[in-house]
Motif scaffolding. Structure first.
Motif, PDB file in Angstrom:
ATOM      1  N   LYS A 100       0.832  -1.211   0.000  1.00 43.35           N
ATOM      2  CA  LYS A 100       0.000   0.000   0.000  1.00 43.35           C
ATOM      3  C   LYS A 100       0.866   1.260   0.000  1.00 43.35           C
ATOM      4  N   ALA A 101       1.916   1.252   0.815  1.00 46.40           N
ATOM      5  CA  ALA A 101       2.786   2.428   0.930  1.00 46.40           C
ATOM      6  C   ALA A 101       3.509   2.736  -0.372  1.00 46.40           C
ATOM      7  N   HIS A 102       3.777   1.710  -1.170  1.00 45.25           N
ATOM      8  CA  HIS A 102       4.500   1.896  -2.429  1.00 45.25           C
ATOM      9  C   HIS A 102       3.573   1.916  -3.628  1.00 45.25           C
ATOM     10  N   GLY A 103       2.263   1.972  -3.393  1.00 43.17           N
ATOM     11  CA  GLY A 103       1.311   2.062  -4.489  1.00 43.17           C
ATOM     12  C   GLY A 103       1.154   0.788  -5.296  1.00 43.17           C
ATOM     13  N   ILE A 104       1.601  -0.336  -4.749  1.00 42.02           N
ATOM     14  CA  ILE A 104       1.457  -1.610  -5.459  1.00 42.02           C
ATOM     15  C   ILE A 104       0.025  -2.101  -5.354  1.00 42.02           C
ATOM     16  N   LYS A 105      -0.596  -1.895  -4.196  1.00 41.79           N
ATOM     17  CA  LYS A 105      -1.996  -2.252  -3.980  1.00 41.79           C
ATOM     18  C   LYS A 105      -2.795  -0.978  -3.771  1.00 41.79           C
ATOM     19  N   HIS A 106      -3.938  -0.928  -4.406  1.00 41.75           N
ATOM     20  CA  HIS A 106      -4.806   0.246  -4.240  1.00 41.75           C
ATOM     21  C   HIS A 106      -5.456   0.206  -2.864  1.00 41.75           C
ATOM     22  N   ASP A 107      -5.404   1.310  -2.172  1.00 42.33           N
ATOM     23  CA  ASP A 107      -5.991   1.422  -0.842  1.00 42.33           C
ATOM     24  C   ASP A 107      -6.985   2.579  -0.865  1.00 42.33           C
ATOM     25  N   GLU A 108      -8.277   2.260  -0.961  1.00 38.81           N
ATOM     26  CA  GLU A 108      -9.309   3.285  -1.078  1.00 38.81           C
ATOM     27  C   GLU A 108      -9.331   4.208   0.136  1.00 38.81           C
ATOM     28  N   GLU A 109      -9.094   3.663   1.323  1.00 40.84           N
ATOM     29  CA  GLU A 109      -9.113   4.491   2.532  1.00 40.84           C
ATOM     30  C   GLU A 109      -7.995   5.525   2.518  1.00 40.84           C
ATOM     31  N   ARG A 110      -6.796   5.114   2.060  1.00 40.57           N
ATOM     32  CA  ARG A 110      -5.650   6.023   2.037  1.00 40.57           C
ATOM     33  C   ARG A 110      -5.790   7.076   0.944  1.00 40.57           C
ATOM     34  N   THR A 111      -6.232   6.659  -0.248  1.00 48.85           N
ATOM     35  CA  THR A 111      -6.299   7.583  -1.374  1.00 48.85           C
ATOM     36  C   THR A 111      -7.607   8.348  -1.440  1.00 48.85           C
ATOM     37  N   GLY A 112      -8.661   7.794  -0.860  1.00 48.33           N
ATOM     38  CA  GLY A 112      -9.969   8.421  -0.956  1.00 48.33           C
ATOM     39  C   GLY A 112     -10.631   8.206  -2.303  1.00 48.33           C
ATOM     40  N   LEU A 113     -10.049   7.363  -3.144  1.00 48.89           N
ATOM     41  CA  LEU A 113     -10.568   7.128  -4.489  1.00 48.89           C
ATOM     42  C   LEU A 113     -11.001   5.680  -4.666  1.00 48.89           C
ATOM     43  N   LYS A 114     -12.187   5.492  -5.211  1.00 50.60           N
ATOM     44  CA  LYS A 114     -12.598   4.149  -5.586  1.00 50.60           C
ATOM     45  C   LYS A 114     -11.833   3.760  -6.841  1.00 50.60           C
ATOM     46  N   GLU A 115     -11.494   2.487  -6.948  1.00 46.61           N
ATOM     47  CA  GLU A 115     -10.750   2.024  -8.107  1.00 46.61           C
ATOM     48  C   GLU A 115     -11.688   1.927  -9.300  1.00 46.61           C
ATOM     49  N   HIS A 116     -11.408   2.689 -10.322  1.00 45.56           N
ATOM     50  CA  HIS A 116     -12.197   2.682 -11.553  1.00 45.56           C
ATOM     51  C   HIS A 116     -11.376   3.321 -12.670  1.00 45.56           C
ATOM     52  N   VAL A 117     -11.882   3.241 -13.872  1.00 39.36           N
ATOM     53  CA  VAL A 117     -11.223   3.899 -15.001  1.00 39.36           C
ATOM     54  C   VAL A 117     -11.641   5.363 -14.967  1.00 39.36           C
ATOM     55  N   HIS A 118     -10.667   6.257 -14.917  1.00 38.56           N
ATOM     56  CA  HIS A 118     -10.955   7.682 -14.842  1.00 38.56           C
ATOM     57  C   HIS A 118     -11.306   8.224 -16.226  1.00 38.56           C
ATOM     58  N   VAL A 160      -1.072  22.139 -20.807  1.00 37.05           N
ATOM     59  CA  VAL A 160      -2.424  21.626 -21.013  1.00 37.05           C
ATOM     60  C   VAL A 160      -3.223  21.754 -19.725  1.00 37.05           C
ATOM     61  N   ASN A 161      -4.521  21.843 -19.861  1.00 36.08           N
ATOM     62  CA  ASN A 161      -5.442  21.792 -18.734  1.00 36.08           C
ATOM     63  C   ASN A 161      -6.042  20.399 -18.707  1.00 36.08           C
ATOM     64  N   VAL A 162      -6.001  19.761 -17.544  1.00 33.19           N
ATOM     65  CA  VAL A 162      -6.522  18.408 -17.391  1.00 33.19           C
ATOM     66  C   VAL A 162      -7.668  18.443 -16.397  1.00 33.19           C
ATOM     67  N   SER A 163      -8.754  17.760 -16.730  1.00 32.55           N
ATOM     68  CA  SER A 163      -9.867  17.640 -15.791  1.00 32.55           C
ATOM     69  C   SER A 163     -10.402  16.225 -15.836  1.00 32.55           C
ATOM     70  N   LEU A 164     -10.989  15.798 -14.734  1.00 33.84           N
ATOM     71  CA  LEU A 164     -11.558  14.466 -14.620  1.00 33.84           C
ATOM     72  C   LEU A 164     -13.080  14.569 -14.637  1.00 33.84           C
ATOM     73  N   ASP A 165     -13.693  14.006 -15.662  1.00 33.51           N
ATOM     74  CA  ASP A 165     -15.151  14.058 -15.800  1.00 33.51           C
ATOM     75  C   ASP A 165     -15.862  12.962 -15.010  1.00 33.51           C
ATOM     76  N   CYS A 166     -15.108  12.135 -14.301  1.00 29.08           N
ATOM     77  CA  CYS A 166     -15.707  11.028 -13.550  1.00 29.08           C
ATOM     78  C   CYS A 166     -16.076  11.438 -12.120  1.00 29.08           C
ATOM     79  N   GLY A 167     -15.818  12.703 -11.759  1.00 32.35           N
ATOM     80  CA  GLY A 167     -16.166  13.159 -10.422  1.00 32.35           C
ATOM     81  C   GLY A 167     -14.982  13.186  -9.466  1.00 32.35           C
ATOM     82  N   CYS A 168     -13.851  12.631  -9.838  1.00 29.68           N
ATOM     83  CA  CYS A 168     -12.659  12.647  -8.992  1.00 29.68           C
ATOM     84  C   CYS A 168     -11.985  14.012  -9.111  1.00 29.68           C
ATOM     85  N   SER A 169     -11.095  14.320  -8.192  1.00 32.56           N
ATOM     86  CA  SER A 169     -10.351  15.567  -8.275  1.00 32.56           C
ATOM     87  C   SER A 169      -8.860  15.260  -8.203  1.00 32.56           C
TER      88      SER A 169
END
Length: 95
Positions: A43-61, A82-91
């Protein structure tokens, strides 16, 4: 013995082919620690997704980007703004 971390070291430790250690260097001596919680290491090295730590549900952005109309980019330069925005609701957050 090898040094360095990352995904390959995690996979070897997970398979039981090696162990993970961390060294805390000091002026006159160093402390050696065994990393025995491979889940937390991943989790600390980003190998496993941790929704609690990142606050993001795993999905295709759903990502949208467009050239920045206010940027002073050179047409011959190697970079473009460039300006980048996420249309999936994430920030996008900065650490």
């Amino acid at each position: 013995m090898t040094h360095g971390g990352g995904h390959a070291a995690y996979e070897r430790a997970l398979a039981g082919r090696s162990r993970l250690f961390a060294v805390w260097p000091g002026e006159w001596s160093s402390d050696l620690f065994v990393i025995d919680d491979l889940d937390e290491y991943a989790k600390a090295h980003g190998i496993k997704h941790d929704e609690e730590r990142t606050g993001l549900k795993e999905h295709v952005h759903d990502v949208r980007w467009e050239p920045d109309s206010y940027a002073d980019d050179s047409p011959r330069g190697p970079y473009v703004s460039v300006n980048v925005s996420l249309d999936c609701g994430c920030s996008i957050g900065l650490r």
